[in-house]
Motif scaffolding. Sequence first.
Motif, PDB file in Angstrom:
ATOM      1  N   GLY A 252     -37.377 -49.407 -80.107  1.00  0.00           N
ATOM      2  CA  GLY A 252     -38.013 -50.733 -80.118  1.00  0.00           C
ATOM      3  C   GLY A 252     -37.417 -51.672 -81.149  1.00  0.00           C
TER       4      GLY A 252
ATOM      5  N   ALA B  99     -33.396 -55.547 -79.137  1.00  0.00           N
ATOM      6  CA  ALA B  99     -34.745 -56.107 -79.194  1.00  0.00           C
ATOM      7  C   ALA B  99     -34.744 -57.548 -79.664  1.00  0.00           C
TER       8      ALA B  99
ATOM      9  N   ASP C 129     -41.754 -54.015 -76.976  1.00  0.00           N
ATOM     10  CA  ASP C 129     -41.283 -55.363 -77.333  1.00  0.00           C
ATOM     11  C   ASP C 129     -40.614 -56.052 -76.150  1.00  0.00           C
ATOM     12  N   ARG C 130     -40.139 -55.270 -75.180  1.00  0.00           N
ATOM     13  CA  ARG C 130     -39.457 -55.824 -74.005  1.00  0.00           C
ATOM     14  C   ARG C 130     -40.322 -55.650 -72.762  1.00  0.00           C
TER      15      ARG C 130
ATOM     16  N   SER D 153     -47.427 -56.793 -78.634  1.00  0.00           N
ATOM     17  CA  SER D 153     -46.131 -56.189 -78.987  1.00  0.00           C
ATOM     18  C   SER D 153     -44.937 -56.908 -78.363  1.00  0.00           C
ATOM     19  N   THR D 154     -45.177 -57.772 -77.402  1.00  0.00           N
ATOM     20  CA  THR D 154     -44.065 -58.465 -76.733  1.00  0.00           C
ATOM     21  C   THR D 154     -43.317 -59.323 -77.757  1.00  0.00           C
ATOM     22  N   SER D 155     -41.979 -59.166 -77.802  1.00  0.00           N
ATOM     23  CA  SER D 155     -41.218 -59.940 -78.791  1.00  0.00           C
ATOM     24  C   SER D 155     -41.096 -61.396 -78.347  1.00  0.00           C
TER      25      SER D 155
END
Length: 302
Positions: free
Chosen positions: A4, A9, A152-153, A176-178
């Motif tokens: 992650g 990322a 994150d993705r 958690s999504t970047s």
Amino acid sequence: FIRGFSSTAVRNVVIKQVTVIGGGQMGAGIAQVAASTGHSVTLVDTSEDILKKSVKGIEGSLKRVVKKKFADKPEAGEEFIQKVLQKVSISTDVGSAVQSSDLVLEAIVENLKIKQDLFGRLDKLAPAHTIFASNTSSLPITDIASPTSRLDRFGGLHFFNPVPMMKLVEVIATSSTSKETFESLMNFCKALGKTPVSCKDTPGFIVNRLLVPYMGEAIRLHERGHGSKEDIDIAMKLGAGYPMGPFELADYVGLDTMKFIIDGWCEKEPNNPLFQSSALLNKLVAEGKYGRKTGEGFYKYK
Ligand code: 3HC
């Protein structure tokens, strides 16, 4: 080494190659729009037969699109259809279909366990940079993403029926999504010619959170004897400017889908009056009358 936090990322992925999993109405519609806007698309489902039907559906919908867009140039319209169809390949092998994919978009059955199993498997098969997204209408994106190591993705991309006509896409970021993933998804929606809105990972996001209780209340209003289905539909079309009345829309979305969404929410918030199913909806679903797709719901269809 934590995947992650690898360098992938923090990269903004420009989405060119898309894998759509699920060849139903939604998946086929998304594949159509992505291919129409120059993306390479692989449409995946469990059988060749289903996929052939999906491609037929795409062709039919494209014909409707070009009838308007190329009204006085039918040959250019036919050329456009062929060009779009060439951009769509079909596959029953999900592993090979995700190999060079920038985005894997899932539009399969609304079952959390099945979605989790799928993404858990794909996590090991897809390249590190690949963004995963779900088109779920009612399940938490956070739960669907949980078996993967690419939180994150991972995000939500929620489209509306009929996908080629409806301009909106809800883009859902979990905690958690970047930022990069969110931006890539927003840019992808714009590249599709759609208007994205940003949503939190809450039940129904924006549209269904408002639309489903509204349709539910229309059914209850009718059950109370306060209006016929026909009058309620006319009232909302002519008095509120909706293109379809609530009963027409419920039949269009599918009564099974509507009941599934409400029941899921009711399980989480049993005392919320907006999240209650109704006797009439339960009865029609029990009788297999799901709306347009089965030929009967609140109304009968030829
Ligand atoms: N593909 C391509 N074109 C299509 C199409 C399709 N699948 N469906 C309709 N069209 C086109 C037609 O060709 C027609 O084009 P034209 O104006 O050039 O003749 C145009 O759309 C209008 O179609 P119709 O004349 O057949 O009918 P309407 O004017 O009623 O429009 C509609 C159809 C666009 C579906 C309109 O009724 C509408 O917007 N309805 C509401 C839909 C809605 O609310 N969808 C969201 C549901 S919620 C959801 O999807 C979320 C999920 O999670 C449950």
